[in-house]
Design a protein around this motif. Structure first.
Motif, PDB file in Angstrom:
ATOM      1  N   PHE A 168      60.653 -14.757   9.168  1.00 28.75           N
ATOM      2  CA  PHE A 168      61.331 -15.599   8.282  1.00 28.75           C
ATOM      3  C   PHE A 168      62.567 -15.404   8.341  1.00 28.75           C
ATOM      4  N   SER A 203      66.561 -15.722   7.811  1.00 25.33           N
ATOM      5  CA  SER A 203      67.353 -16.839   7.692  1.00 25.33           C
ATOM      6  C   SER A 203      68.735 -16.504   8.222  1.00 25.33           C
ATOM      7  N   GLY A 204      68.984 -15.178   8.501  1.00 20.71           N
ATOM      8  CA  GLY A 204      70.500 -14.622   8.907  1.00 20.71           C
ATOM      9  C   GLY A 204      71.465 -14.833   7.840  1.00 20.71           C
ATOM     10  N   ASN A 205      71.252 -14.937   6.721  1.00 22.73           N
ATOM     11  CA  ASN A 205      72.003 -15.151   5.406  1.00 22.73           C
ATOM     12  C   ASN A 205      72.698 -13.760   5.170  1.00 22.73           C
ATOM     13  N   ALA A 265      70.893  -5.740  10.529  1.00 27.93           N
ATOM     14  CA  ALA A 265      69.884  -6.513   9.657  1.00 27.93           C
ATOM     15  C   ALA A 265      69.177  -7.329  10.334  1.00 27.93           C
ATOM     16  N   ALA A 266      69.358  -7.524  11.268  1.00 31.07           N
ATOM     17  CA  ALA A 266      68.169  -8.442  11.896  1.00 31.07           C
ATOM     18  C   ALA A 266      66.662  -7.943  11.906  1.00 31.07           C
ATOM     19  N   VAL A 309      63.644  -7.160  13.325  1.00 32.63           N
ATOM     20  CA  VAL A 309      63.065  -7.205  14.618  1.00 32.63           C
ATOM     21  C   VAL A 309      61.664  -7.148  14.947  1.00 32.63           C
ATOM     22  N   LEU A 325      65.793   2.705  17.790  1.00 34.59           N
ATOM     23  CA  LEU A 325      66.927   3.276  16.916  1.00 34.59           C
ATOM     24  C   LEU A 325      67.360   4.707  17.042  1.00 34.59           C
ATOM     25  N   LEU A 354      62.636  -3.598   5.300  1.00 37.54           N
ATOM     26  CA  LEU A 354      61.885  -4.686   4.721  1.00 37.54           C
ATOM     27  C   LEU A 354      60.675  -4.239   4.385  1.00 37.54           C
ATOM     28  N   ASN A 377      65.150  -3.305   1.113  1.00 45.37           N
ATOM     29  CA  ASN A 377      65.199  -4.300   0.464  1.00 45.37           C
ATOM     30  C   ASN A 377      63.791  -5.020   0.440  1.00 45.37           C
ATOM     31  N   ARG A 425      65.631  -9.810  -2.446  1.00 41.16           N
ATOM     32  CA  ARG A 425      66.681  -9.305  -1.193  1.00 41.16           C
ATOM     33  C   ARG A 425      68.039  -9.981  -1.635  1.00 41.16           C
TER      34      ARG A 425
HETATM   35  C1  9Z3 Z   1      66.371  -6.702   6.623  1.00 37.22           C
HETATM   36  O1  9Z3 Z   1      65.670  -6.346   5.854  1.00 37.22           O
HETATM   37  C2  9Z3 Z   1      67.427  -8.053   6.130  1.00 37.22           C
HETATM   38  O2  9Z3 Z   1      67.965  -7.459   4.879  1.00 37.22           O
HETATM   39  C3  9Z3 Z   1      66.673  -9.036   6.020  1.00 37.22           C
HETATM   40  C4  9Z3 Z   1      67.782 -10.435   5.326  1.00 37.22           C
HETATM   41  C5  9Z3 Z   1      66.042  -9.714   7.281  1.00 37.22           C
HETATM   42  C6  9Z3 Z   1      65.551  -9.037   4.674  1.00 37.22           C
HETATM   43  P1  9Z3 Z   1      67.765 -12.992   5.472  1.00 37.22           P
HETATM   44  O3  9Z3 Z   1      67.971 -12.826   7.085  1.00 37.22           O
HETATM   45  O4  9Z3 Z   1      66.962 -11.401   5.300  1.00 37.22           O
HETATM   46  O5  9Z3 Z   1      69.120 -13.031   4.973  1.00 37.22           O
HETATM   47  O6  9Z3 Z   1      66.754 -13.991   5.219  1.00 37.22           O
HETATM   48  N1  9Z3 Z   1      66.423  -6.468   8.063  1.00 37.22           N
HETATM   49  C7  9Z3 Z   1      65.694  -5.668   8.645  1.00 37.22           C
HETATM   50  C8  9Z3 Z   1      64.248  -5.780   8.746  1.00 37.22           C
HETATM   51  C9  9Z3 Z   1      63.700  -5.012  10.040  1.00 37.22           C
HETATM   52  O7  9Z3 Z   1      63.200  -5.681  10.889  1.00 37.22           O
HETATM   53  N2  9Z3 Z   1      63.657  -3.832   9.913  1.00 37.22           N
HETATM   54  C10 9Z3 Z   1      63.172  -2.635  10.670  1.00 37.22           C
HETATM   55  C11 9Z3 Z   1      62.000  -2.196  10.081  1.00 37.22           C
HETATM   56  O8  9Z3 Z   1      61.787  -2.479   8.930  1.00 37.22           O
HETATM   57  C12 9Z3 Z   1      63.769  -1.814  11.175  1.00 37.22           C
HETATM   58  S1  9Z3 Z   1      65.017  -2.350  12.545  1.00 37.22           S
HETATM   59  O9  9Z3 Z   1      61.102  -1.603  10.723  1.00 37.22           O
END
Ligand code: 9Z3
Length: 329
Positions: free
Chosen positions: A72, A74-76, A185-186, A188, A221, A239, A265, A270
């Motif tokens: 999902f 968006s990169g915002n 924040a990507a 992944v 990581l 997330l 988040n 978020r």
């Molecule tokens: C995030 O949690 C970012 O804040 C969001 C931002 C992807 C929610 P948007 O791009 O949203 O503004 O729509 N990013 C990390 C998510 C993630 O893949 N984390 C990994 C995990 O949870 C660790 S690297 O395992």
């Protein structure tokens, strides 16, 4: 999983990944960018450099890819944070998913690009009202960041490209010591189809229901933190959609991957608030609700920049006051 098994998984991920196109171009751009911003550039710069990752990685299902798994994001978050880091004096390496939100584009009209302009006369084209100020402002800010050597944008699409690029960036940023920061924040992918076991051609629907086994993407990581750039200040994101497990998962990630902070988040909130999880406790950060259009990334980046300053002080003096020890945790 023990360290040898993790390294084996990571090596086999990189060995079997399709080689990155233009990898020497990427390395050259990075080298130039980091040299330009490093203290030894002789031009009096010595800026801190942050790598902001942004948007979601895709998982191809075929080598000649017709279908892929996506997410999902968006990169915002990454785009907004990049703007605030640049405002705070950082140089930003923006590692982003192609086609997702870009820094300085957030205030642009949603109308299709060509409808934002109009023919002024025989030679000139102008921005159509009422978009004129927003568009010109965004072009100016973006131009200033790029020509000032403060913004390097590197795109990815697949999980293979993302992790290979992250490793190249991390190794290039090593020379910056504690002045380097990662802001991951990507979104992944957790699961993927290894390149070697992937169908070469488009999977045929005539073969009936699709049965596929996805492997776990090795968690990079810890190696990023302890081997690729051991002195960098590292922030990862966690997330979840279920608030009951969010903080526990974030604090597990903090310890397991030795992160300096984990930003927790929830999908639905978020853009309103995040919780910065550190070994000294959790900090709730929310956007300024008295201002329409304010971003949660504004106070979030401010907090992290502050902690990064304390971190740089610790690593350079080797000692801290009692208050600074409290601050960094
Ligand atoms: C995030 O949690 C970012 O804040 C969001 C931002 C992807 C929610 P948007 O791009 O949203 O503004 O729509 N990013 C990390 C998510 C993630 O893949 N984390 C990994 C995990 O949870 C660790 S690297 O395992």
């Amino acid at each position: 999983m023990d360290s040898a098994a993790l390294h084996e998984e990571i090596d086999s991920f990189f060995e079997s990944a399709p080689p990155l196109k233009d990898s020497s171009k990427v390395t050259d751009k990075l080298k130039q960018f980091i040299e330009f911003n490093s203290p030894s550039s002789g031009e009096g710069r010595g800026r801190r450099v942050v790598c902001v990752t942004s948007g979601g990685t895709t998982v191809p299902l075929e080598q000649r890819c017709v279908r892929y798994i996506d997410n999902f994001s968006s990169g915002n978050r990454g785009a907004a944070s990049t703007e605030y880091f640049i405002k705070a004096g950082y140089a930003v390496i923006f590692l982003y998913r192609r086609g997702t939100c870009q820094p300085y584009c957030r205030s642009l009209p949603e109308d299709p690009l060509l409808e934002c302009f109009e023919i002024a006369d025989d030679v000139d084209i102008q921005v159509r009202q009422p978009h004129s100020e927003a568009v010109k402002g965004a072009i100016r800010d973006h131009h200033a960041a790029v020509t000032g050597g403060l913004l390097l944008k590197l795109p990815f699409t697949t999980i293979f490209e993302y992790l290979q690029m992250l490793r190249i960036i991390a190794l290039s940023m090593r020379s910056l010591g504690p002045h380097a920061m990662f802001y991951l924040a990507a979104a992944v992918s957790d699961f993927y189809v290894p390149w070697k076991s992937m169908a070469e051609h488009k999977i045929q629907s005539a073969s009936g229901p699709l049965d596929m086994r996805l492997m776990q993407v090795p968690k990079m990581l810890l190696v990023l933190r302890t081997e690729w750039t051991p002195m960098a200040f590292c922030i990862s994101f966690k997330l979840e959609t279920d608030s009951k497990i969010l903080l526990e998962k974030a604090s597990t990630a903090l310890k397991k991957y030795k992160m300096h902070s984990v930003v927790a988040n929830e999908l639905l909130t978020r853009k309103e608030e995040v919780i910065v999880v550190t070994s000294g406790g959790n900090i709730l950060v929310h956007r300024d609700r008295t201002r329409t259009g304010s971003d949660v990334e504004d106070p979030l980046v401010e907090l992290l920049v502050d902690r990064h300053s304390t971190y740089i002080k610790t690593t350079s003096t080797g000692s801290l006051s009692k208050q600074e020890v409290l601050d960094i945790h």
